[in-house]
Scaffold this active site. Sequence first.
Site, PDB file in Angstrom:
ATOM      1  N   GLY A  93       0.656  -1.368  -0.145  1.00 27.32           N
ATOM      2  CA  GLY A  93      -0.185   0.109  -0.087  1.00 27.32           C
ATOM      3  C   GLY A  93       0.723   1.334   0.236  1.00 27.32           C
ATOM      4  O   GLY A  93       0.724   2.008  -0.773  1.00 27.32           O
ATOM      5  N   CYS A  94       1.972   1.475   1.025  1.00 22.58           N
ATOM      6  CA  CYS A  94       2.947   2.492   0.876  1.00 22.58           C
ATOM      7  C   CYS A  94       3.510   2.709  -0.499  1.00 22.58           C
ATOM      8  O   CYS A  94       3.732   3.754  -0.952  1.00 22.58           O
ATOM      9  CB  CYS A  94       3.850   2.355   2.006  1.00 22.58           C
ATOM     10  SG  CYS A  94       2.826   2.109   3.865  1.00 22.58           S
ATOM     11  N   THR A  95       3.998   1.694  -1.093  1.00 28.83           N
ATOM     12  CA  THR A  95       4.508   1.855  -2.529  1.00 28.83           C
ATOM     13  C   THR A  95       3.810   2.389  -3.390  1.00 28.83           C
ATOM     14  O   THR A  95       3.876   3.308  -4.243  1.00 28.83           O
ATOM     15  CB  THR A  95       5.170   0.376  -2.561  1.00 28.83           C
ATOM     16  OG1 THR A  95       6.149  -0.081  -1.717  1.00 28.83           O
ATOM     17  CG2 THR A  95       5.572   0.584  -4.303  1.00 28.83           C
TER      18      THR A  95
END
Length: 153
Positions: free
Chosen positions: A44-46
Amino acid sequence: MLKPGTPAPDFALQNAQNQTFRLSDLRDKKSIVLYFYPKDDTRGCTAEACSFRDQYEVFQEQGAEVVGVSSDGTDSHQSFATKYQLPFVLLSDPQGQVRKLYDVPKTLGLIPGRATYVIDKKGMVRYAFNSQLKPLEHVQNAIKILQELAQQQ
């Protein structure tokens, strides 16, 4: 979460190049999209970081700088930024002090939360968005708010 109309608290953190970044250094120069995320190089952060990367030129056109903050160290940030060619600032908040200053809630009381703030040139919070499950909405919402701010000037 800080509410719109609240002054954005100033802070100083290390960036991926181990240089001190101060929020106040951008005051009167640029709007800031300050986003907090849980961890470098996770799915999700990527996706969120790459979405900010892909729209970075739009943010620049709106007179804004994108700044990401997580508890990861500067080495992790440098690796993450290089791997995904991230053109914006990543800051290390290992003790979570700035996360607390901005009242970013945790997910399930355990995992560092995901939040995005749009801060105007005068240092006021103009928009706050908290969504654990929809990281890509942060980017589009921030662009929309910056466009609205530009129309008001």
